[in-house]
Design an enzyme around this catalytic site. Structure first.
Site, mmCIF file in Angstrom:
data_model
loop_
_atom_site.group_PDB
_atom_site.id
_atom_site.type_symbol
_atom_site.label_atom_id
_atom_site.label_comp_id
_atom_site.label_asym_id
_atom_site.label_seq_id
_atom_site.Cartn_x
_atom_site.Cartn_y
_atom_site.Cartn_z
ATOM 1 N N SER A 185 -30.989 23.492 -41.084
ATOM 2 C CA SER A 185 -31.520 24.645 -40.367
ATOM 3 C C SER A 185 -30.885 24.776 -38.982
ATOM 4 C CB SER A 185 -33.050 24.535 -40.283
ATOM 5 O OG SER A 185 -33.623 25.748 -39.895
ATOM 6 N N ASP A 191 -34.115 27.725 -46.384
ATOM 7 C CA ASP A 191 -33.963 26.646 -45.406
ATOM 8 C C ASP A 191 -33.986 25.264 -46.060
ATOM 9 O OD1 ASP A 191 -34.519 24.779 -43.267
ATOM 10 O OD2 ASP A 191 -35.265 26.438 -42.069
#
Length: 349
Positions: A50, A195
């Protein structure tokens, strides 16, 4: 000794590991008396999830003029949050209103993030990153982890290669915050990704296993890992509140719980692994243990909160000054002792 740098997810709290990277690079330059020395010259492998994947990609982005040299400094990597954090996490009132009532699946317009990423990377590719690395994501249709591997992008060509901007978009597609990233490899294979924090908020274990797999014969005690976290949120969620709220409205809370538990579990496993071979000092974890001075939400990117995160990160750097000096000394000494400086050899099959 092979050295791994791992950076967690955490949205705007990426400022925290970003400032640690700046401090480490500055210390290396002063210790070597080389203003052109970069942090990336002192690690063999990198991993990011991320916001950590974005930081990592900026650090490893190749120069336009010299493809084997990095384009951006650690300070320039940090600047993505300082210069664009408010912009990326700015939701229009109508989006917040619709999201509150479950009429919108994500809070933020991903096109803003995509524009910022394009400004950093243009059409540069995963295969062009200057060091071996993995960046995490999760495929929602195949229901499996997806690791963007720089080495595989080199060895397998377009079928495993992607634009770096798409890799960053995918690894940071946090559910309820940004829409699912529908990206394509250079061979035009479609990937619907979210993510990587859904399974590896702290990607250090994924990195360790990836490198061990490629080394084949190496043992855990041959590795040294520096893991940079963004701090674990300790917000307490009320049972009755959860019962009363619409499912979509508790999405951010679920993401927070999932991310924190994932990072805590990985940290525990890493500590146990290195403790089992009596090499506890080979796993170093640096993150704030108290986020009470800031709004810990990954999208809390108001100018005021960004300043508070900077203050928290500065405090963290000060508290770990001696540890950072020891890390830098070990990195420099290890680089001097290496007969073969190439980071590519151990990943070639």
């Amino acid at each position: 000794m092979k050295r791994i740098l791992s950076i967690d997810g955490g949205g705007i709290r990426g400022i925290i590991p970003g400032m640690i990277l700046v401090a480490l690079e500055d210390k290396i330059q002063r210790a070597t008396q080389n203003p052109n020395a970069h942090l990336t010259d002192y690690f063999d492998f990198f991993a990011g999830t991320s916001t950590g994947g974005i930081l990592l990609s900026i650090l490893l982005c190749p120069s336009d003029d010299e493809p084997t040299k990095q384009k951006y400094s650690a300070k320039q990597a940090l600047d993505i949050y300082l210069n664009h954090g408010v912009e990326i996490f700015a939701a229009k009132p109508w989006r917040r209103f619709l999201s509150k009532f479950g009429l919108l699946s994500e809070l933020y317009d991903a096109t803003i993030l995509e524009k910022v990423l394009y400004g950093y990377f243009g059409d540069k590719k995963l295969s062009e990153l200057i060091r071996p690395c993995i960046i995490t994501a999760y495929d929602i249709e195949l229901r499996k982890n997806h690791l963007f591997r720089q080495q595989k992008a080199i060895s397998h060509g377009d079928s495993r290669d992607f634009f770096i901007r798409d890799v960053c978009r995918a690894t940071s597609a946090a559910p309820t915050y940004f829409s699912v990233a529908e990206i394509f490899s250079l061979a035009k294979t479609r990937y619907p990704l979210v993510d990587g924090g859904v399974f590896a908020h702290n990607p250090s274990l994924s990195a360790l296993l990836e490198v061990i797999k490629n080394y084949n014969t190496y043992k855990i005690d041959d590795f040294w890992v520096l893991s940079l976290g963004t701090g674990l949120s300790k917000i307490s969620y009320n049972y009755e509140d959860f019962k009363k709220k619409r499912a979509i409205s508790i999405g951010p809370a679920l993401v927070d719980i999932m991310s924190s538990s994932s990072a805590e579990s990985t940290d525990y496993f890493m500590k146990q692994l290195f403790h089992s071979v009596k090499k506890s000092g080979n796993y170093i974890r640096i993150e704030p243990n108290n986020l009470s001075s800031i709004d810990p939400a990954m999208d809390a990117a108001t100018p005021h909160n960004i300043q508070k995160i900077i203050s928290l990160a500065d405090k963290l750097v000060s508290e770990n000054e001696n540890l950072l000096d020891q890390v830098v000394a070990a990195l420099i000494q290890d680089k001097k002792n290496k007969k073969e400086d190439s980071v590519w050899n151990f990943l070639k099959r």
